[in-house]
Design a protein around this motif. Sequence first.
Motif, PDB file in Angstrom:
ATOM      1  N   MET A  62      -7.164  -9.534   9.036  1.00  0.00           N
ATOM      2  CA  MET A  62      -6.757  -8.464   9.985  1.00  0.00           C
ATOM      3  C   MET A  62      -5.078  -8.325   9.746  1.00  0.00           C
ATOM      4  N   SER A  63      -4.831  -7.140   9.570  1.00  0.00           N
ATOM      5  CA  SER A  63      -3.208  -6.840   9.759  1.00  0.00           C
ATOM      6  C   SER A  63      -3.011  -6.337  11.118  1.00  0.00           C
ATOM      7  N   ARG A  89      -2.836  -3.047  16.458  1.00  0.00           N
ATOM      8  CA  ARG A  89      -3.878  -3.168  15.524  1.00  0.00           C
ATOM      9  C   ARG A  89      -4.374  -1.629  14.908  1.00  0.00           C
ATOM     10  N   ARG A 126      -4.519  -0.732  11.665  1.00  0.00           N
ATOM     11  CA  ARG A 126      -4.947  -0.920  10.076  1.00  0.00           C
ATOM     12  C   ARG A 126      -5.965  -2.177  10.103  1.00  0.00           C
ATOM     13  N   VAL A 142      -8.644  -4.559   7.404  1.00  0.00           N
ATOM     14  CA  VAL A 142      -8.725  -5.056   6.212  1.00  0.00           C
ATOM     15  C   VAL A 142     -10.178  -4.598   5.634  1.00  0.00           C
ATOM     16  N   GLU A 189     -12.519  -3.952   1.765  1.00  0.00           N
ATOM     17  CA  GLU A 189     -13.063  -4.453   0.725  1.00  0.00           C
ATOM     18  C   GLU A 189     -13.696  -3.202  -0.078  1.00  0.00           C
ATOM     19  N   SER A 212     -15.587  -3.005   5.779  1.00  0.00           N
ATOM     20  CA  SER A 212     -14.657  -3.609   6.788  1.00  0.00           C
ATOM     21  C   SER A 212     -15.290  -4.330   7.868  1.00  0.00           C
ATOM     22  N   GLU A 243     -14.101  -5.828  10.252  1.00  0.00           N
ATOM     23  CA  GLU A 243     -13.291  -5.701  11.310  1.00  0.00           C
ATOM     24  C   GLU A 243     -13.806  -4.300  12.067  1.00  0.00           C
ATOM     25  N   GLY A 298      -9.434  -5.421  -2.368  1.00  0.00           N
ATOM     26  CA  GLY A 298      -9.207  -5.235  -0.839  1.00  0.00           C
ATOM     27  C   GLY A 298      -8.012  -4.485  -0.730  1.00  0.00           C
ATOM     28  N   GLY A 299      -7.688  -4.087   0.435  1.00  0.00           N
ATOM     29  CA  GLY A 299      -6.791  -3.459   0.921  1.00  0.00           C
ATOM     30  C   GLY A 299      -6.735  -3.157   2.428  1.00  0.00           C
ATOM     31  N   LEU A 300      -5.955  -2.462   3.065  1.00  0.00           N
ATOM     32  CA  LEU A 300      -5.814  -2.052   4.400  1.00  0.00           C
ATOM     33  C   LEU A 300      -5.894  -0.522   4.515  1.00  0.00           C
ATOM     34  N   THR A 301      -6.368  -0.205   5.599  1.00  0.00           N
ATOM     35  CA  THR A 301      -6.855   1.067   6.041  1.00  0.00           C
ATOM     36  C   THR A 301      -6.841   1.270   7.661  1.00  0.00           C
TER      37      THR A 301
END
Length: 142
Positions: free
Chosen positions: A1-2, A17, A19, A21, A23, A47, A49, A123-126
């Motif tokens: 979690m970002s 919160r 963004r 995480v 994949e 995702s 989350e 992976g990344g953040l969005t």
Amino acid sequence: MSERYSVVTTGQVGIERDRAVFEYALLRVVPCLERGECVNVGVIVYSQERAFLTARWDLDVDRLRALDPNVDVTGVRRALEAVEKMCRGGDEAGQAASERPGPRFRWLTAPRSTIVQAGPVHGGLTVDPETEVERLLDRLVR
């Protein structure tokens, strides 16, 4: 979690919160397994989350036929539609109907020797997984 820290009006540090995480894996068509050549045709995005799992594809039949003029395009489309159904879950997902999105994503991205394969997981953040799907399609497939 970002988490992004920001100062709130009370002078305390708050957590925003915005963004999540995610994949993703490319969907590839490998018309001739012996040759190993492939065409990127779609993406699977997950995702945890956001409880989000989807697959989208854009099949360029001319590119695919350039690798194998005899490829079973109808079979490829059916396989890609099956991936979409597995992502949606419910009765369409067959035996995985009762599975949560995470196990379905792991099953879909497991290595296999079939004409439609998932590539490695990245992976990344969005901020918005739905928007991420289109961005990845534009960047990696179209």
